[in-house]
Design a protein around this motif. Structure first.
Motif: not given
Lengths: 100, 482
Positions: A22-23, A28, A31-32, A79-80, A83, A87, A92, A94-98
């Motif tokens: 996971v780390l 994604a 990780i899952f 969810l995956i 997304i 996208k 993960v 590249q998930m930096h819109s926040l």
């Protein structure tokens, strides 16, 4: 008979591999999968302890955990996929819109 | 299973049954009027609330000791159900504005709420795990409710991956506790530790893993990384509900498990709890200073508050003092719930379009243009800081004095100092509202206004008459220390 500590050792190794996955991994889905490995490490520990104690409870808990894991798969994969539609990527990093 | 078992979990049965009925009712509602399901959901919650209150004073276990109905569970259930009502009030108009008005929202909220209720009653570690997942899985979906908006989807994925990760820790911890004590029932664990049949090393590792897993849920540093991103990306009404409900439920589980089953491990656990509490208060409050987005600011603020609530657990193993500290933590939860919903109601009133109106600068001029809203926001910010006469002050007062009774002077001092630090960013919101010129865009909606008004009045009024509530919390907790 194989002593219970061997099973617990194996489950601890599996759990560690899962947690590290996971780390470290960035996909994604992987990780899952690592999370699932952690849950199954717990299942192995439950079953091993239940066998060693001669108790049914531990075996039944495994069913609970499996049912919950299945529910998580249903939501998580949805969810995956969603997304990925938006996208075209499930990395993960590249998930930096926040950002704050 | 018999009838009295079902009676014990009646609020839960009503809520789940009602949510399932609403899925069917949804089919009869035309697609442009899906908001109609909201009043139905409210009816269900109010009925469950009535039943939960009628269980007041009850003291029983059901399903072979799997769930317990006692003062602790009733107190928290009432809190959760009220959170559910606020959660729906905040969502009703917001969903319409955002173009995401689907009836699933309210149904998922009811399911998540039932998970929180189960958490309050869980008297067996396996129930804690099931409750945790029952409350989390609907929240993952709710966080992504504004799909195909990318920020909402990202928030959902991050919340899901870290939530599932945390679930893995909890369940492995439970497996180890089972191995250590041959049982997962909280009472059974106590019995096994008393007669010395428990494997203490395994038990401590298991307890630590459960602490890590639930620590993710309540956003304790260093397990907080997901919080700011998820709170920012999720639709604001969802953020409000999960900031309050998920955190309160996580603490419900933590408090019950640690004050009953793991009391015996106090010596091993207190240094960990002390450290977690301190770094959470420090990091949450200090990083919040740098935030310019109100949702991220409140996210860091909610991290900091988790640190304060965790303070109450440091008195583990001190009997009556621990009881008072846990009761103070419950009181602090109430203060946090009411104040948070108020603050989020104001945030939702100012949000417009896709994520606009969320910068701190958008609050400029609110004091002049909308004095009532600005006054309410000021009350909430003062309550978060801990200034009298607000609930936040009473919460901190009870908590700090309980911690002082327990002999943790350093911890109380750090708590007071970090509260002072927090004044900087909370009062900055107030300064921006009153001292800067601007043209804030505010949405007037009856339910938003009602929520703001109720929470603002409650924040002040309950703090003035706080004794009955605190006594209720004490009565709820003391059953564990007799």
């Amino acid at each position: 008979m194989i002593p219970v500590s061997y099973y617990i050792g194996l489950s601890a190794i599996l759990f560690t591999i899962g947690a590290l996955g996971v780390l470290i991994r960035r996909n994604a889905i992987i990780i899952f999968m690592s999370v699932e490995l952690m849950l199954n490490a717990a299942n192995l520990a439950f079953v091993a302890f239940a066998r060693a104690f001669g108790m049914m409870e531990g075996q039944i808990f495994v069913f609970f955990v499996m049912a919950v894991a299945a529910a998580e798969v249903a939501v998580g994969l949805a969810l995956i996929v969603t997304i990925f539609h938006t996208k075209q990527s499930i990395d993960v990093d590249q998930m930096h819109s926040l950002k704050g | 299973m018999n009838f009295s078992d079902l009676l014990a979990i009646l609020p839960l049965v009503i809520l789940v049954g009602w949510a399932i009925i609403l899925i069917l009712v949804d089919l009869l509602i035309p697609s442009h009027r899906k908001g109609m399901i909201a009043p139905f959901a409210v009816i269900g919650i109010i009925i469950a609330l009535g039943v939960a209150i009628s269980q007041f004073g009850e003291q029983s276990t059901a399903f072979g000791g799997m769930v317990a109905v006692d003062g602790f569970s009733v107190f928290l259930q009432v809190l959760f159900l009220i959170s559910g009502l606020f959660g729906i009030a905040l969502a009703y108009d917001y969903l319409k504005r955002q173009g995401i008005e689907h009836s699933e929202y309210y149904i998922l909220l009811l399911f998540s709420l039932s998970g929180m209720m189960l958490m309050a009653m869980a008297a067996d570690l396996i129930m804690v795990f099931l409750a945790l997942e029952l409350l989390s899985i609907p929240l993952y979906v709710l966080a992504g409710f504004a799909s195909p908006r990318l920020d909402s989807e990202e928030a959902a994925l991050k919340y899901f991956l870290l939530g599932a990760f945390a679930g893995g820790f909890v369940v492995y911890g439970i497996a180890l506790v089972f191995g250590a004590t041959q049982t997962t029932a909280l009472q059974g664990i106590i019995a096994a530790t008393k007669d010395g049949s428990a494997n203490v090393v395994l038990l401590v590792i298991g307890a630590a893993l459960i602490l890590i897993g639930l620590g993710f849920k309540v956003a304790v540093v260093p397990f907080h990384m997901w919080t700011p991103d998820v709170y920012q990306g999720a639709p604001s009404s969802v953020t409000a509900f999960m900031a309050v409900g998920a955190k309160a439920a996580g603490f419900a589980g933590l408090l019950r498990v640690f004050m009953s089953a793991f009391n015996i491990l106090a010596v091993d656990l207190i240094p960990i709890l002390w450290t977690l509490s301190v770094i959470t208060m420090l990091l949450g409050n200090i990083v919040a200073i740098a935030q310019s987005n109100i949702k991220r600011l409140l996210a860091y603020s909610s991290i900091a508050h988790a640190g304060y609530i965790l303070m109450g657990m440091v008195t583990l193993g001190q009997g009556e003092i621990e009881g008072a500290a846990i009761a103070a933590a419950l009181f602090y939860l109430v203060a946090y719930v009411i104040t948070s919903f108020g603050a989020w109601a104001v945030v939702i009133a100012l949000e417009h379009g896709e994520g606009k109106g969320l910068a701190l600068d958008d609050y400029a001029g609110l004091g002049g243009k909308h004095p009532a809203l600005a006054a309410a926001m000021t009350v909430f910010m003062l309550s978060f800081t801990g200034v009298p006469p607000t609930l936040g002050f009473m919460g901190k007062f009870f908590l700090f004095s309980a911690v002082l009774d327990g002999g943790y002077v350093g911890l109380a001092v750090i708590g007071v100092l970090t509260s002072l630090v927090s004044a900087y960013y909370y009062l900055r919101v107030v300064v921006v509202m009153y001292m800067q010129e601007g043209e804030p865009r505010v949405r007037r909606d009856i339910w938003l206004n009602t929520t703001t008004a109720i929470t603002a009045i409650a924040t002040v009024a309950i703090s003035v008459f706080s004794t009955p509530l605190f006594n209720w919390a004490v009565r709820g907790v003391m059953v564990f220390f007799k």
